[in-house]
Design an enzyme around this catalytic site. Structure first.
Site, mmCIF file in Angstrom:
data_model
loop_
_atom_site.group_PDB
_atom_site.id
_atom_site.type_symbol
_atom_site.label_atom_id
_atom_site.label_comp_id
_atom_site.label_asym_id
_atom_site.label_seq_id
_atom_site.Cartn_x
_atom_site.Cartn_y
_atom_site.Cartn_z
ATOM 1 N N GLY A 92 -29.139 -25.482 62.107
ATOM 2 C CA GLY A 92 -30.347 -24.467 62.717
ATOM 3 C C GLY A 92 -31.384 -24.966 63.355
ATOM 4 N N LYS A 93 -31.286 -26.400 64.078
ATOM 5 C CA LYS A 93 -32.335 -26.723 64.834
ATOM 6 C C LYS A 93 -32.709 -25.864 65.952
ATOM 7 C CE LYS A 93 -30.211 -30.660 64.978
ATOM 8 N NZ LYS A 93 -29.080 -30.313 63.972
ATOM 9 N N THR A 94 -31.601 -25.683 66.833
ATOM 10 C CA THR A 94 -31.754 -24.759 67.948
ATOM 11 C C THR A 94 -32.189 -23.503 67.814
ATOM 12 O OG1 THR A 94 -29.635 -25.892 68.668
ATOM 13 C CG2 THR A 94 -30.405 -24.116 70.023
ATOM 14 N N GLU A 109 -25.669 -39.474 40.549
ATOM 15 C CA GLU A 109 -26.741 -39.011 40.731
ATOM 16 C C GLU A 109 -27.451 -39.175 39.344
ATOM 17 O OE1 GLU A 109 -28.131 -40.035 43.456
ATOM 18 O OE2 GLU A 109 -26.294 -39.963 44.521
ATOM 19 N N ASP A 136 -25.197 -48.686 46.883
ATOM 20 C CA ASP A 136 -26.044 -48.997 45.971
ATOM 21 C C ASP A 136 -25.440 -50.570 45.569
ATOM 22 O OD1 ASP A 136 -26.799 -46.445 45.480
ATOM 23 O OD2 ASP A 136 -25.252 -45.990 44.079
HETATM 24 P P1 ADP Z 1 -28.093 -27.070 65.473
HETATM 25 O O1 ADP Z 1 -28.780 -26.984 66.453
HETATM 26 O O2 ADP Z 1 -28.844 -27.663 64.194
HETATM 27 O O3 ADP Z 1 -26.755 -27.983 65.687
HETATM 28 P P2 ADP Z 1 -27.766 -24.218 65.717
HETATM 29 O O4 ADP Z 1 -29.177 -23.962 65.484
HETATM 30 O O5 ADP Z 1 -26.864 -24.292 66.803
HETATM 31 O O6 ADP Z 1 -27.514 -25.636 64.839
HETATM 32 O O7 ADP Z 1 -26.989 -23.252 64.738
HETATM 33 C C1 ADP Z 1 -25.863 -22.923 64.941
HETATM 34 C C2 ADP Z 1 -25.526 -21.368 64.379
HETATM 35 O O8 ADP Z 1 -25.376 -21.375 63.122
HETATM 36 C C3 ADP Z 1 -26.687 -20.576 64.694
HETATM 37 O O9 ADP Z 1 -26.628 -19.884 65.746
HETATM 38 C C4 ADP Z 1 -26.824 -19.371 63.422
HETATM 39 O O10 ADP Z 1 -25.941 -18.596 63.742
HETATM 40 C C5 ADP Z 1 -26.213 -20.315 62.276
HETATM 41 N N1 ADP Z 1 -27.266 -21.145 61.470
HETATM 42 C C6 ADP Z 1 -27.430 -22.391 61.381
HETATM 43 N N2 ADP Z 1 -28.596 -22.582 60.619
HETATM 44 C C7 ADP Z 1 -28.960 -21.489 60.104
HETATM 45 C C8 ADP Z 1 -29.778 -20.936 59.238
HETATM 46 N N3 ADP Z 1 -30.651 -21.969 58.565
HETATM 47 N N4 ADP Z 1 -30.346 -19.774 59.023
HETATM 48 C C9 ADP Z 1 -29.325 -18.712 59.528
HETATM 49 N N5 ADP Z 1 -28.154 -18.954 60.678
HETATM 50 C C10 ADP Z 1 -28.171 -20.381 60.718
HETATM 51 ZN ZN ZN Z 2 -25.676 -44.113 43.975
#
Ligand code: ADP
Ligand code: ZN
Length: 603
Positions: A205-207, A423, A498
């Site tokens: 969800g970085k984007t 763990e 480890d």
């Molecule tokens: P990244 O940029 O980290 O590769 P994206 O932001 O492109 O990931 O995520 C792809 C899709 O996954 C988003 O459009 C959304 O639909 C879903 N998604 C990812 N993370 C989340 C989150 N934390 N909450 C809700 N939807 C998410």
């Molecule tokens: Zn370990």
């Protein structure tokens, strides 16, 4: 290049193309209008006095021929080696004849080069234009393909759309405040980072988060991908970066998002064969832009990567990407929240329990969950159901698990158990032995290549470490592997990291710290940088018999630690089981929870 200059250049290119076509056309037209005569016919007409305005070239004769009705027609003929030509021309009373140098090469060059140029022009217009989807001008190479997604067109993305990463949201909310009212923020003396680096596994969800920052603040969002900058033409990457920032500055406050920063931002000297010029130029341009804006423009650069470790240190220096935010894979609670977000627009059977679903989907990231809900909705539609039920969701989980992008990250229930015990082993040993750093958190949510981790944080800064402390640390490292052996009578590859750490500790004890009685207080190896070939050239610096003793000592230390750990685990099996079961259930345990579990098990 500034836009005006670019326009002039474009005009120039088009004008040149037009002229070229005109010349070609004229040439063809002239050639077509001319009547081609055999040399004999030429000679006989010459004798009959029908010719005028004759131009003689070594390779061609052309002129005008008047036929009996008085019509003038242009003709051409190819000369033979005729020594009497001039005499005949004079005799025939041709009024006007002259020579001309051989011009064939000019036409030939023009015609040939013309086609090449024409070809390139067409290619330029069509291919480049195709590539520049979104860019409106056909001949604008350096334009960034940044997509502008202003809030008004589509539904705005907000923090409510992003679930399960509250810490990241918290950190980003400060930037939202700044973007909302840059003036006010500055007056209050707030210091704003210029660059924010989001790092974490793909699909976490970085984007989405970056988009949400723009959405929350109600500012334009410009996005581009690092791989776009380097994929195409030499020299284009840097100008695209410039363009991207120019666009953003025009509409500031704004968010610029660069996905896959590692594609351009890799360490500049990494890899054999030196740098990739295009990449380097692009990277430099990004650095220039970052250094250039003083926050007064109100542009925030957010970049995402899943490989923060390969980034060029120059990018991470203060004043550049100085804010790093980890976007972890979601734990069970996070997955539940993400499920709810994506289930909202879908008609769900009210009986569906998201907590149970979250438990069924270890290792899923946000994009997997979005995918899961989507698959389930499709299945329900195919079955003609009014709402999505548990059977569809269950089937969708299997589909997502089997999906191509997921295969490598699937965690089976059995694996989850093993990781949980592993763990728990680390955690338990750390709790039992004195002089180890307190366990802050233990998790079986995969992070990077590790399937789970036990996070120990030191109470305070330490500069001296005693022998007992090192031995205890070694025991904690071995705790995972020993637990696997004890509980599953089987060992996995999961402990290799480890083991290499433990071995390194033991080695240092023997060879650097002088902590082995048999070897004595000698430091054999300074932990200097190892340059290629230097170690080989210099040799290890001790005899072979010493090497044997060193080996034996390392083995002895590790062996003794293992004995100790195994005994401790057997003795505290109840605590171990309690920890592991709770970890399987909750996936993440914090310090207090661990303490509570251990106390309950000991009672
Ligand atoms: P990244 O940029 O980290 O590769 P994206 O932001 O492109 O990931 O995520 C792809 C899709 O996954 C988003 O459009 C959304 O639909 C879903 N998604 C990812 N993370 C989340 C989150 N934390 N909450 C809700 N939807 C998410
Ligand atoms: Zn370990």
């Amino acid at each position: 290049m500034d836009p005006a200059k670019k326009n002039v250049k474009q005009l120039f290119v088009w004008a040149a193309a037009f002229l070229l076509l005109l010349v070609l056309f004229q040439n063809l037209k002239v050639a077509n209008e001319e009547n081609e005569l055999p040399y004999s016919a030429f000679k006989s007409r010459l004798k009959e006095g029908q010719l005028s305005n004759v131009v003689v070239r070594p390779d061609l004769i052309r002129g005008e021929s008047k036929d009996k009705d008085g019509h003038t027609q242009r003709f051409r003929t190819y000369p033979l080696n005729d020594a009497n030509l001039v005499a005949d021309l004079e005799k025939a009373g041709v009024k006007d004849f002259k020579g001309e140098p051989d011009k064939t090469w000019v036409t030939a060059a023009l015609v040939n080069v013309g086609w090449v140029v024409l070809f390139f022009l067409l290619w330029w217009v069509f291919v480049v234009r195709q590539v520049q989807l979104g860019g409106k001008q056909a001949l604008s190479f350096g334009r960034s393909r940044a997509k502008l997604a202003s809030g008004d067109k589509k539904k705005k993305t907000t923090f409510a759309d992003v679930a399960g990463c509250d810490e990241a949201k918290e950190e980003l909310s400060e930037i939202v405040e700044f973007l909302k009212e840059p003036e006010k923020f500055r007056k209050l003396g707030g210091k704003i980072p210029k660059g924010v680096l989001l790092y974490g596994a793909p699909g976490t969800g970085k984007t989405l988060l970056a988009r949400a920052v723009a959405g929350e603040a109600g500012v334009p969002f410009f996005s581009a991908s690092g791989s776009e900058f380097v994929e195409m033409f030499v020299g284009v990457g840097a100008s695209r970066v410039r363009d991207l920032f120019d666009q953003a500055k025009k509409t500031a406050p704004a968010v610029v998002f660069i996905d896959e920063l590692d594609a351009v931002g890799r360490h500049r000297f990494a890899g054999i064969g030196g740098g990739h010029d295009e990449r380097e130029q692009t990277l430099n341009q990004i650095l220039i832009e970052l250094d250039g804006f003083e926050g007064k423009e109100g542009v925030i650069l957010i970049a995402a990567t899943n490989r923060p470790d390969v980034l060029d240190p120059a990018l991470l220096r203060p004043g550049r990407f100085d804010r790093h935010i980890n976007i972890p894979a979601p734990d069970k609670r996070g997955r539940e929240a993400i499920l709810k977000v994506h289930a909202k627009p879908v008609k769900m059977d009210p009986a569906v329990d998201f907590a149970v679903l979250a438990k069924r989907t270890p290792g899923f990231v946000g994009s997997d969950i979005a995918n899961l809900i989507n698959e389930a909705a499709l299945l329900a539609a195919r079955r003609g159901l009014a709402q999505v039920g548990l059977p569809e969701l269950e089937e969708a989980i299997d589909r997502v698990l089997a999906g191509p992008q997921r295969k490598s990250r699937v965690i089976s229930d059995k694996e989850k158990r093993i990781v949980a015990y592993h763990e728990s082993g680390h955690t338990l040993i750390a709790k039992l032995l004195p002089g180890t750093d307190p366990v802050h958190k233990v998790s079986i949510v995969p992070r990077g290549p590790a399937l789970g981790y036990t996070l120990q944080l030191p109470e305070d800064d330490r500069y001296l470490t005693s022998r007992t402390e090192i031995l205890n640390r070694l025991c904690v490292l071995l705790g995972g592997r020993c637990t696997e052996e004890l509980v599953f009578s089987e060992i996995t590859t999961g402990a290799s990291d480890d083991l290499s750490k433990a071995t390194a500790y033991a080695q240092k004890m023997v060879m650097e710290f002088g902590m082995s009685e048999r070897v004595g207080p000698i430091a054999y190896r300074k932990d200097a940088e190892v340059f290629l070939g230097r170690d080989i050239a210099r040799g290890p610096g001790y005899s072979e018999s010493t090497a044997e003793i060193i080996d034996e000592e390392i083995k002895r230390i590790l062996g003794e630690c293992k004995e100790k750990v195994c005994a401790l685990l057997v003795k505290n099996r109840r605590s171990l089981d309690a920890l592991a079961e709770k970890l399987i259930e909750k996936e993440v345990l914090d310090r207090d929870e661990v303490d509570a579990i251990l106390q309950a098990a000991a009672a």
